[in-house]
Design a protein around this motif. Structure first.
Motif, PDB file in Angstrom:
ATOM      1  N   THR A 261       0.695  -1.314  -0.046  1.00 57.93           N
ATOM      2  CA  THR A 261       0.108   0.278   0.433  1.00 57.93           C
ATOM      3  C   THR A 261       0.324   1.593   0.525  1.00 57.93           C
ATOM      4  O   THR A 261       1.408   1.327   1.158  1.00 57.93           O
ATOM      5  N   GLU A 262       0.611   1.699  -0.861  1.00 60.67           N
ATOM      6  CA  GLU A 262       1.154   3.125  -1.327  1.00 60.67           C
ATOM      7  C   GLU A 262       1.377   4.330   0.104  1.00 60.67           C
ATOM      8  O   GLU A 262      -0.253   3.951   0.295  1.00 60.67           O
ATOM      9  N   LEU A 263       2.105   5.162   0.269  1.00 60.34           N
ATOM     10  CA  LEU A 263       0.837   6.012   1.418  1.00 60.34           C
ATOM     11  C   LEU A 263      -0.702   7.349   1.225  1.00 60.34           C
ATOM     12  O   LEU A 263      -0.433   7.389   1.971  1.00 60.34           O
ATOM     13  N   GLU A 264       0.066   7.216   0.470  1.00 63.13           N
ATOM     14  CA  GLU A 264      -1.136   7.943  -0.384  1.00 63.13           C
ATOM     15  C   GLU A 264      -2.444   7.897   0.032  1.00 63.13           C
ATOM     16  O   GLU A 264      -3.268   7.995  -0.834  1.00 63.13           O
ATOM     17  N   ASN A 265      -1.826   6.032   0.063  1.00 61.87           N
ATOM     18  CA  ASN A 265      -3.603   5.832  -0.308  1.00 61.87           C
ATOM     19  C   ASN A 265      -4.006   5.293   0.925  1.00 61.87           C
ATOM     20  O   ASN A 265      -4.937   4.109   1.098  1.00 61.87           O
ATOM     21  N   LEU A 266      -3.643   4.935   1.956  1.00 63.07           N
ATOM     22  CA  LEU A 266      -3.568   5.058   3.523  1.00 63.07           C
ATOM     23  C   LEU A 266      -4.874   6.418   4.105  1.00 63.07           C
ATOM     24  O   LEU A 266      -4.118   7.416   3.817  1.00 63.07           O
ATOM     25  N   SER A 267      -5.522   6.225   5.319  1.00 63.08           N
ATOM     26  CA  SER A 267      -6.639   6.929   5.744  1.00 63.08           C
ATOM     27  C   SER A 267      -6.299   6.747   7.184  1.00 63.08           C
ATOM     28  O   SER A 267      -6.855   5.389   7.216  1.00 63.08           O
ATOM     29  N   ILE A 268      -6.318   7.523   8.171  1.00 68.36           N
ATOM     30  CA  ILE A 268      -5.663   7.483   9.135  1.00 68.36           C
ATOM     31  C   ILE A 268      -6.913   8.212  10.189  1.00 68.36           C
ATOM     32  O   ILE A 268      -6.871   9.913  10.107  1.00 68.36           O
ATOM     33  N   ALA A 269      -7.614   7.578  10.958  1.00 68.92           N
ATOM     34  CA  ALA A 269      -8.336   8.683  11.665  1.00 68.92           C
ATOM     35  C   ALA A 269      -8.783   7.970  12.853  1.00 68.92           C
ATOM     36  O   ALA A 269      -8.792   6.813  13.605  1.00 68.92           O
ATOM     37  N   PRO A 270      -8.698   9.035  14.398  1.00 67.10           N
ATOM     38  CA  PRO A 270      -9.494   8.247  15.302  1.00 67.10           C
ATOM     39  C   PRO A 270     -10.711   7.916  15.557  1.00 67.10           C
ATOM     40  O   PRO A 270     -12.092   8.211  14.655  1.00 67.10           O
ATOM     41  N   LEU A 271     -11.175   7.180  15.879  1.00 64.85           N
ATOM     42  CA  LEU A 271     -12.374   6.059  16.074  1.00 64.85           C
ATOM     43  C   LEU A 271     -13.057   6.879  17.310  1.00 64.85           C
ATOM     44  O   LEU A 271     -13.242   6.896  18.389  1.00 64.85           O
ATOM     45  N   ARG A 272     -14.592   7.377  16.958  1.00 63.94           N
ATOM     46  CA  ARG A 272     -15.290   8.081  18.123  1.00 63.94           C
ATOM     47  C   ARG A 272     -17.316   7.084  17.936  1.00 63.94           C
ATOM     48  O   ARG A 272     -17.095   6.945  17.167  1.00 63.94           O
ATOM     49  N   PHE A 273     -17.680   7.688  18.670  1.00 66.31           N
ATOM     50  CA  PHE A 273     -18.890   7.199  19.025  1.00 66.31           C
ATOM     51  C   PHE A 273     -19.918   7.573  19.708  1.00 66.31           C
ATOM     52  O   PHE A 273     -19.131   8.392  20.504  1.00 66.31           O
ATOM     53  N   ARG A 274     -21.232   7.644  19.181  1.00 69.21           N
ATOM     54  CA  ARG A 274     -21.864   8.165  20.129  1.00 69.21           C
ATOM     55  C   ARG A 274     -22.420   7.270  21.175  1.00 69.21           C
ATOM     56  O   ARG A 274     -22.870   6.519  21.015  1.00 69.21           O
ATOM     57  N   HIS A 275     -22.287   7.734  22.585  1.00 66.32           N
ATOM     58  CA  HIS A 275     -23.131   7.264  23.627  1.00 66.32           C
ATOM     59  C   HIS A 275     -24.381   6.591  23.558  1.00 66.32           C
ATOM     60  O   HIS A 275     -25.229   7.115  23.113  1.00 66.32           O
ATOM     61  N   PRO A 276     -24.450   4.958  24.031  1.00 70.79           N
ATOM     62  CA  PRO A 276     -25.973   4.380  23.558  1.00 70.79           C
ATOM     63  C   PRO A 276     -26.837   5.619  24.117  1.00 70.79           C
ATOM     64  O   PRO A 276     -28.098   5.469  23.687  1.00 70.79           O
ATOM     65  N   TRP A 277     -27.411   5.859  25.166  1.00 71.71           N
ATOM     66  CA  TRP A 277     -27.734   6.136  26.091  1.00 71.71           C
ATOM     67  C   TRP A 277     -28.329   7.753  25.105  1.00 71.71           C
ATOM     68  O   TRP A 277     -29.233   8.496  25.860  1.00 71.71           O
TER      69      TRP A 277
END
Length: 405
Positions: A261-277
């Motif tokens: 995989t070439e570096l320009e074909n990488l995507s990096i992000a922090p994982l976030r979610f909404r609390h179920p409640w």
């Protein structure tokens, strides 16, 4: 003089474009505001499970999408520690389950397919919403370029940092302590992998490698690290090497996909979610405003339902609004009441579905990326098959057709 639009959709992502196309299929015009100057295709690909294909069938755009993406035969989970499979489940009919259609779809192709079916001028690019105000029965939308417009209906499909969700009172999504890295590789002469979902767990990392078609491979990994978001984004080569170091005894041909995989074909992000409640008690709609997709229910990618549920949202939202707006000759005050009721029906229909998806995704991710001995034992010896069955159960959902009574 400020423009007045009947329906304004904020965000030209999966949920926004699906909603716009669903409305178009019902003969209803909408305007989509997109903050970027072109279509966003971050993430490269998404796993489209059976429920996603039902939504796409409702939109009438499946023929070309099926032709460009291979159908997957099943999912195989392998331990990175032993190198041995811990669970395998076909996507064919088993017991009371019907056959499942699962494909890994390139996001660019999906976005372009949705746009192609929309009337020219539906999307207005470089239109970032900065604030929203009440203006009688209308919503006054302020854009970053200083212009304003008014909307009879405002639909927030503007992602995890949604301005519309904030206006409704939702808190910002929470960071789950993990990052997500994704990549794609194109092999001119073909990659030679079976059409299966290959998943790898162990050493605190969950990863997967999937064929989109005969030449394109997609892979992902989620993990915890002491690096900051900025450090991750500035050092993609280090993040890529970290994933490779955690694959342990996984076969070399799978590791090669990541190495290639070439570096320009990488995507990096922090994982976030909404609390179920927050989903249970939060305000999904208010008068003539509601949210869909990641603006509504951001979730971790551990069950592959983020994009699928955005498609469900779009079809459901278009149907509920279509019901509210089918009487075009009604009195204006009654029209606003019908719109409010239509959005309430959408919220009612989607609330528990979103709650179940977010909760399941979080628990699966927590267990799959655990390093603890007890959870690792349960994951490898007991829970692998359960997770696979749960994924198929969630994928059996049908959001319905695009019809109004």
């Amino acid at each position: 003089m400020e423009l007045v639009e009947d329906i304004v959709i904020v965000g030209a992502g999966t949920a926004g474009l699906t909603t716009a196309l669903g409305l178009h299929r019902l003969g209803i015009k909408s305007l989509v505001l997109e903050s970027h100057d072109s279509l966003r295709i971050t993430g490269f690909a998404l796993t489209t499970w059976t429920n996603a294909w039902k939504a796409l069938d409702a939109l009438g755009i499946t023929e070309s999408l099926r032709r460009q993406h291979n159908q997957l035969l099943g999912v195989m989970t392998t331990s990175t520690i032993s190198g041995l499979p811990t669970a395998e489940r076909p996507f064919s009919a088993t017991g009371t389950q019907r056959d499942h259609e699962v494909r890994c779809m390139q996001r660019k192709i999906l976005m372009e397919t949705l746009v192609k079916e929309l009337p020219s001028g539906t999307i207005k690019f470089s239109s970032k919403v900065v604030s929203i105000e009440q203006s009688g029965n209308l919503k006054l939308i302020h854009l970053s370029d200083g212009s304003n417009l008014r909307a009879k209906v405002l639909l927030g499909c503007d992602g995890v940092n949604s301005v519309v969700a904030k206006w409704l009172g939702f808190k910002a999504p929470a960071f789950v302590g993990r990052f997500d890295i994704r990549g794609t590789v194109y092999y001119e002469n073909g990659h030679g992998f079976e059409p299966k979902f290959f998943q790898f767990v162990g050493q605190g990392v969950m990863s997967g490698i999937i064929a989109c078609n005969d030449k394109t491979m997609y892979w992902f990994a989620s993990f915890s690290t002491s690096m900051s978001s900025q450090e991750m984004e500035e050092n993609p080569a280090e993040a890529k090497q970290f994933v490779l170091s955690k694959l342990g005894k996984v076969a070399d041909n799978f590791k090669a996909v990541i190495r290639d995989t070439e570096l320009e074909n990488l995507s990096i992000a922090p994982l976030r979610f909404r609390h179920p409640w927050d989903i249970l008690w939060g305000r999904i709609s208010k008068s003539n405003v509601c949210v869909a997709g990641d603006a509504f229910h951001p979730m971790t990618p551990d069950i592959g339902q983020g994009g699928c549920s955005a498609l469900e949202d779009g079809v459901t939202l278009a149907r509920c609004l279509g019901e509210a707006l089918r009487d075009k000759q009604g009195i204006r005050s009654e029209e606003y009441k019908r719109i409010e009721m239509g959005l309430k029906n959408y919220a009612k229909e989607r609330r528990w579905r979103a709650f179940e998806l977010i909760s399941t995704a979080y628990m699966v991710g927590y267990i799959q990326t655990s390093n603890g001995k007890i959870l690792s034992f349960l994951r490898n010896k007991v829970l692998g098959g359960f997770f696979a069955r749960q994924q198929l159960k969630l994928a059996s959902f049908d959001c319905g057709k695009l019809t109004t009574s």
